[in-house]
Design a protein around this motif. Structure first.
Motif: not given
Length: 176
Positions: A70, A93, A95, A130
């Motif tokens: 992340a 998780r 992006y 995301q």
């Protein structure tokens, strides 16, 4: 979200500095520490090109250090690269930021339309939180000749065609 950002650093691209995972880890650690000390997110913005190594450098940083995925925002001009990695995005998780700049030649060569890439990502369970889209400032788009040599820069406003495409695809989905 207020951030402390580093980048844009290119990986998997012939235009990159060919950073090792160790170099990327030091950069990410500095951004993370800066973010922690300032009470902000410490993010490394990474341009991911279309080379075979794809996200390998980032995956190695996450595998061999305590830096979470992340901490990287992947700026993706070629959507197919990240579509191949959407499972790792959902699990970590991470992006992704789709660069909206493109040209007809790239689409003819198999580049996935951003609207289709977004639809595919959402369909596989990647959270809309995301995913972002940016124009990359519409600053420039390098072009290369058939030998891979730099041939010049193209400047192109691509946001309006992208918006039209997303709206058109959305209408099709809603009428299905």
């Amino acid at each position: 979200m207020t951030t402390i950002d580093v980048g844009e650093i290119a990986i998997a691209d012939h235009r990159s500095s060919q950073s090792t995972w160790q170099e990327m880890a030091k950069i990410a650690a500095a951004a993370r520490i800066g973010g922690l000390l300032s009470g902000k997110a410490g993010i490394v913005n990474v341009h991911v090109g279309d080379s075979q190594s794809k996200l390998k450098v980032l995956e190695e940083v996450v595998e061999y250090t305590d830096i979470p995925f992340a901490n990287f925002i992947q700026l993706i001009p070629i959507v197919i690269v990240i579509c191949l990695k959407r499972d790792s995005l959902r699990e970590t998780r991470g992006y992704v930021d789709f660069t909206t700049s493109t040209i007809p030649t790239f689409l003819e060569q198999g580049e996935i339309k951003r609207s289709k890439g977004l639809k595919e990502m959402l369909a596989t369970g990647v959270s809309i939180e995301q995913i972002t889209f940016t124009s990359d400032g519409q600053a420039s788009l390098p072009s290369f000749n058939e030998r891979g040599e730099f041939a010049g820069l193209q400047s192109r406003a691509c946001f309006i065609p992208l918006r039209r495409s997303v709206c058109r695809d959305s209408r099709r989905t809603n009428s299905d």
